[in-house]
Design an enzyme around this catalytic site. Structure first.
Site, PDB file in Angstrom:
ATOM      1  CE  LYS A   1      -3.886   2.067   2.554  1.00  0.00           C
ATOM      2  NZ  LYS A   1      -5.035   1.798   1.688  1.00  0.00           N
TER       3      LYS A   1
ATOM      4  N   GLY B   1      -4.723   0.770  -3.350  1.00  0.00           N
ATOM      5  CA  GLY B   1      -4.714   2.218  -3.450  1.00  0.00           C
ATOM      6  C   GLY B   1      -5.318   2.884  -2.221  1.00  0.00           C
TER       7      GLY B   1
ATOM      8  N   GLY C   1      -8.526   5.724  -1.133  1.00  0.00           N
ATOM      9  CA  GLY C   1      -9.685   6.493  -1.580  1.00  0.00           C
ATOM     10  C   GLY C   1     -10.200   6.055  -2.930  1.00  0.00           C
TER      11      GLY C   1
ATOM     12  CG  ASN D   1     -16.824  -5.219  -0.136  1.00  0.00           C
ATOM     13  OD1 ASN D   1     -17.050  -6.375   0.210  1.00  0.00           O
ATOM     14  ND2 ASN D   1     -16.190  -4.358   0.624  1.00  0.00           N
TER      15      ASN D   1
END
Length: 245
Positions: free
Chosen positions: A40, A123, A125, A182
């Protein structure tokens, strides 16, 4: 040496469950016997612990591959305030320059190249969230050139957000491995929740598979393996010139 094959998990917005899905994909491939690297590039909303940092997102990714990895190998740039990385960095007094972030990502991928056979990168946001000074998640996606796993929420508004994200990705020549609808929050029983999956499947036909993940109180048990998706086969190497090695 070619860069490892990988997937880049991006969101249509914040709070859609990117970390949960990233960790689930990494866990599935690890359980299949793959050596999985997790990254990340920048995390925000971290907590100072002594001289170091604690990041829930990083902890979840590290746990998914069995632990034993230092935080800085997973999150090379980390910030306290829960803001876009470029904003959090500037407010912290150390502006995050694109060249600095790109170098950190490249160094992380070189480190993982000797320890993994596939990468799962997450990623921050949404797809156009400012990542570094004058650079967004989209710019990072272009540099990585990994197929995207686009994570969207199930409720009202997701049609617009998902279609905008897909359009932005395709217009930049990026590949889409899958779109994940999701259940990041408890279901509300709305008509939107009941119809979004069917509508997105119709609108995104030919773009990539649509995966629906139901809400789970224990998010470590997200049944991503039950969707009959071979995530390793969806990953691939970058096509461009930004190959590390």
């Amino acid at each position: 040496m070619s860069r490892l094959p990988g997937l880049f998990v991006v969101g249509t917005d914040t709070g859609v469950g990117k970390t949960v899905i990233s960790a689930a994909i990494a866990r599935v491939m690890t359980q299949e016997g793959r050596r999985v690297g997790v990254l990340k590039p920048a995390a925000t909303g971290a907590v100072r612990v002594g001289d170091g940092w604690k990041s829930d997102d990083a902890d979840r990714l590290i746990e998914a591959i069995g632990g034993g990895v230092a935080l800085e190998r997973v999150v090379p740039r980390i910030y306290k305030e829960p803001l876009a990385p470029s904003v959090a960095a500037r407010r912290q007094g150390t502006p995050l320059l694109w060249d600095d972030l790109a170098q950190a990502v490249d160094e992380s991928l070189v480190w993982w190249a000797e320890r993994a056979e596939v990468m799962v990168v997450e990623g921050v946001g949404g797809f156009l969230t400012p990542m570094a000074d004058r650079a967004s998640i989209a710019d990072l996606a272009i540099r990585l050139d990994y197929p995207l796993v686009i994570v969207a929420r199930k409720g009202l508004g997701t049609l617009n957000h998902t279609l905008l994200t897909v359009e932005a990705a395709l217009s930049r020549g990026l590949r889409i491995a899958a779109v994940v609808l999701n259940g990041s929050e408890p279901p509300q029983g709305t008509v939107a929740e009941a119809t979004n999956a069917e509508e997105l499947a119709r609108l995104l036909e030919g773009t990539g598979p649509l995966v629906t993940v139901e809400y789970s109180v224990d998010q470590s048990l997200i049944p991503i393996a039950a969707v009959c998706m071979n995530w390793y086969d969806r990953a691939s190497r970058p096509r461009g010139e930004n190959v590390v090695g």
